[in-house]
Design an enzyme around this catalytic site. Structure first.
Site, PDB file in Angstrom:
ATOM      1  N   ASN A 255      -0.758  35.893  37.853  1.00 33.41           N
ATOM      2  CA  ASN A 255      -0.834  34.772  36.610  1.00 33.41           C
ATOM      3  C   ASN A 255      -0.739  33.403  37.137  1.00 33.41           C
ATOM      4  OD1 ASN A 255       2.048  35.825  36.750  1.00 33.41           O
ATOM      5  ND2 ASN A 255       2.273  33.728  35.836  1.00 33.41           N
ATOM      6  N   ASP A 298      -0.086  36.209  30.793  1.00 30.31           N
ATOM      7  CA  ASP A 298       0.523  36.875  31.998  1.00 30.31           C
ATOM      8  C   ASP A 298      -0.133  38.197  32.348  1.00 30.31           C
ATOM      9  OD1 ASP A 298       2.467  37.292  34.017  1.00 30.31           O
ATOM     10  OD2 ASP A 298       3.723  37.961  32.973  1.00 30.31           O
TER      11      ASP A 298
END
Lengths: 540, 248
Positions: A255, A298
């Site tokens: 991420n 994420d």
């Protein structure tokens, strides 16, 4: 040197894993020599002694309880009767693979370190008489395979700025490749190659390009956020794959940082949430494919790339099968990175579709907000680092899937070195609808569901399949041993053709690793870690 | 990836035991619990010299507190059962030791010692920083683990202290094969050894025809094989093999 198959070759070359042997790992099913079992990362073994008829008799052969109180996330490596398995945070055991009795134990004395999600380790790599280990204090260590003595120990990155190494390294040629973790600390991610003899770094590929590098334009280059790339994230904490013919290393990138507030990093934020293909000799980027441009959820692309040569719409093609955390299953061309297919394998509410060029068509209102926003999948994704498997006998792709939603909040991100840089903390496992888990079999050519095996709790572990069309997987699992003690913890075997459950055992501890199998003294063994113990099963 | 952080802050405090009375209490504990390895004066033995003010594993009070109470993972430094006050007393004493360093004079030439280490066959058995054999202990950081006098003795009288992991197992199996190697581990049914011939091996007791453990050293004595100067040089070389300092 040419190698004969199996046992003979293994005995003749006792203790010496060569690159040649790693290339042909699938022809030596007695051993499990890399994280995913082979460079193609099928997590498949042709062993078939344990089969659909006799699996009901499967029994515990041995258990190794580790001194640690952390959960084991490692896949063990087995070479010629010796199992090398890591004990978190950053220790290694050499065990007798037939009995689990220890030969040696490397215990690392650790300074303070930064890890987002418990001090874990996913395993070692082996070459020659060397065992390679990444550590939570962000070092890479070479150990002598016979004694555990440290041969070299190099700093990969500065632990004080939030880097750690939790993934298993991958040996290619005379190099050991390692990624880094630290996506919740605003690190700038990279992938490194080190000389196996000296520990000297051969190359580094920065997953967040700097000024002058291609891709840098996908980050703010002027204004108050012009430096956001320096803390842009893009960690590489799960072991990738290697294509020897194309000489390409294929790896997933994590991420962007901060995770849940993307306002400070306008742009696509390459090469976060991407598959990257690097020339293994130079570390130069050959292609990339980004699953989620400008991610604010994420949804790392830290999955294991599964490399398969197969027909694609009538023509033989080098493919990659990839079920991504955001809930889509993808097929990519391995030579070019071209997008071939993108189809949801779990409920998702963020993208209308993946367009013909491979770019997701985002639905409105699917980013975290200050008030909070419900989005499928939740922050742990529709899958995660849990290893998938491809079985050449069923031609199916298997994975651990989560049906779940998340509550995404946007907060203030403030970067200070070595501290969390996330911009809120989303909520998962929501009480009104915690969702469920499943082992799913997909037709890899279409992404269609072939069968599923549902689990009450969402598994934190991957799957492995065998030459007898068995699938091993698990249910349950949580990050801490202390919380959710009451959650289920079954290790089970399914019929890989139809998902029917054939065997199960309650191991009573968090399962957050992946099953593997090997053979010793003529017996097929199946290993799975649960809690802080390693369990190995065999037929009586 | 993401979830709840595990805190790892280490309680740091001013050492309230850094007083003459605290130090005296610390000295008593040191003599009974530490001197066997670190020497009565703290100048080292089978453990390192603690008087030099150099602490490889961290030199803040918090580091000393941690190392003394929890031991040092992966080394021969054990953990100890003391209460917090006692540990602070020991810390106070160890600090005081560094106020009057005892530095043994090393007369040898370490560079020449490094050459001798190869010429005399030491490296056939010992690893030093990734180079060498595994028929003896890894000596990569031996200079920060033992006192020079002990190192010198190890060369001329290897049998004086032999750690159990270097005891030699000698096995004759029922099929007539001979095995010898370091006894790494043993249980009711089998032994685990580093076979000198071919590496890690487990042998079932049921397969033993003959089994013995030799607690002597597998290292030959160099008493008459080295001149006094060569011995000094080797000792200086070994003493120079220091652990990298802990970065805080």
């Amino acid at each position: 040197m040419r190698l004969a198959i199996g046992f003979l070759a293994a005995t003749a070359l006792f203790g010496q894993v060569t690159y040649e042997r790693l290339l042909k790992a699938p022809s030596e099913p007695n051993n499990w020599m890399t994280y995913s079992g082979s460079y193609q990362s099928w997590r498949y073994s042709s062993l078939d002694q344990i089969n659909r008829q006799n699996i009901g008799n499967l029994k515990v052969a041995w258990v190794q309880q580790m001194p640690t109180s952390h959960r084991i996330e490692a896949t063990p490596t087995v070479v010629d009767g010796i199992m090398y398995v890591t004990e978190p945070p950053s220790n290694v055991f050499a065990l007798d693979a037939a009995t689990g009795r220890p030969y040696w134990h490397y215990k690392r004395s650790l300074p303070a370190y930064n890890v987002c999600c418990d001090a874990v380790n996913r395993g070692v790599a082996v070459l020659g008489d060397r065992v390679f280990l990444g550590t939570v204090d962000a070092h890479l260590v070479a150990l002598n395979a016979k004694t555990g003595a440290v041969l070299w120990d190099v700093e990969v990155a500065d632990r004080k700025t939030g880097y750690s190494v939790t993934g298993a390294p991958l040996v290619v040629k005379d190099m050991v490749i390692t990624g880094v973790a630290g996506g919740e600390y605003g690190v700038r991610g990279f992938l490194d190659a080190y000389d196996i003899k000296t520990g000297k770094r051969r190359w580094r590929f920065n997953t967040v390009p700097g000024p002058g590098e291609k891709g840098h334009e996908t980050w703010p280059t002027t204004g108050p956020n012009a430096n956001s790339w320096k803390q842009g994230g893009g960690p590489t904490w799960v072991t990738g794959s290697f294509d020897p013919e194309l000489n390409l290393l294929i790896w997933g990138v994590g991420n962007p940082s901060p995770d849940w507030n993307a306002d400070v990093r306008e742009g696509d934020n390459l090469y976060t949430d991407s598959a990257i293909a690097l020339d293994v000799d130079t570390g130069q980027l050959k292609w990339h494919y980004q699953f989620v441009p400008h991610d604010a959820n994420d949804w790392d692309a830290v999955q294991v790339p599964v490399l398969v040569d197969s027909d694609w719409q009538g023509k033989p093609r080098k493919l990659i099968y990839w079920a991504h955390r955001g809930g889509f299953y993808y097929v990519l061309d391995r030579q070019t990175g071209e997008f071939l297919l993108g189809k949801p394998f779990a409920k998702q509410t963020w993208a209308k579709e993946i367009d013909a060029k491979g770019r997701p068509v985002r639905l409105p209102n699917t980013a975290p907000t200050v008030e909070g926003n419900v989005i499928w999948p939740g922050v742990q994704g529709a899958t995660n680092w849990y290893s998938p498997s491809y079985n050449p006998l069923t031609s199916l792709f298997y994975l651990t899937a989560w049906e779940n939603k998340g509550w995404y909040l946007k907060g203030e991100p403030k970067y200070t070195p070595g501290n969390r840089y996330v911009g809120s903390v989303p909520d998962i496992d929501m009480a009104d609808d915690p969702g469920y888990g499943a082992i799913r079999a997909l037709n890899p050519k279409t992404g269609e569901l072939v069968w599923e095996h549902k689990t009450q709790t969402k598994p934190w572990s991957g799957v492995m399949t065998t030459g007898s069309k068995l699938l091993f997987g698990a249910s349950g699992g949580w990050l801490n041993r202390s919380s959710r003690e009451d959650s289920e913890a079954y290790f089970f075997a399914l019929d890989a053709e139809n998902g029917k459950e054939l065997w199960r055992i309650n191991l009573g501890g968090t399962m957050a690793s992946n099953p593997m199998t090997y053979m010793v003294n003529g017996k097929q063994m199946v290993t799975m870690a649960a809690g802080s113990a390693v369990f190995t099963f065999a037929l009586p | 990836m993401f979830l709840v952080a595990a805190g790892c802050a280490f309680g740091q405090a001013v050492n309230t035991q850094a007083t003459p009375a605290g130090r005296a209490a610390g000295e008593k504990i040191f003599r009974s619990h530490c001197a066997s390895c670190h020497g009565v004066s703290g100048a080292g033995g089978t453990g390192p010299n603690l008087t030099t003010g150099v602490f490889y594993h961290g030199s803040t009070d918090a580091d000393l507190y941690r190392n003394i109470s929890q031991g040092i993972e992966g080394t021969a430094m054990p953990d100890q059962f003391f209460n917090g006050v006692q540990i602070w007393q020991i810390v106070a004493y160890v600090r005081w030791l560094s106020a009057t360093p005892v530095r043994p004079k090393l007369v040898g030439n370490a560079a020449h010692g490094a050459e001798l280490f190869r010429q005399k066959g030491c490296s056939d058995c010992h690893l030093v920083r990734g180079e060498g054999g595994v028929r003896g202990p890894d000596l990569s950081v031996i200079g920060s683990q033992r006192a020079p006098a002990y190192l010198r003795e190890s060369i001329v009288e290897p049998g004086a202290h032999v750690a159990p992991e270097f005891w030699v197992a000698k096995v004759i199996t029922k099929d007539g094969k001979n095995h010898s190697g370091f006894l790494l581990n043993q249980d009711s049914y089998a032994i685990q050894m580093l076979d000198f011939a071919d590496g890690l091996r487990m042998i079932q007791r049921a397969d033993f025809k003959d089994f013995g453990i030799d607690r002597g050293s597998a290292m030959p004595s160099y008493r008459d094989k080295l001149s006094a100067a060569e011995l000094d040089d080797l000792t200086a070389f070994l003493a120079s093999l220091e652990r990298p300092r802990e970065k805080n």
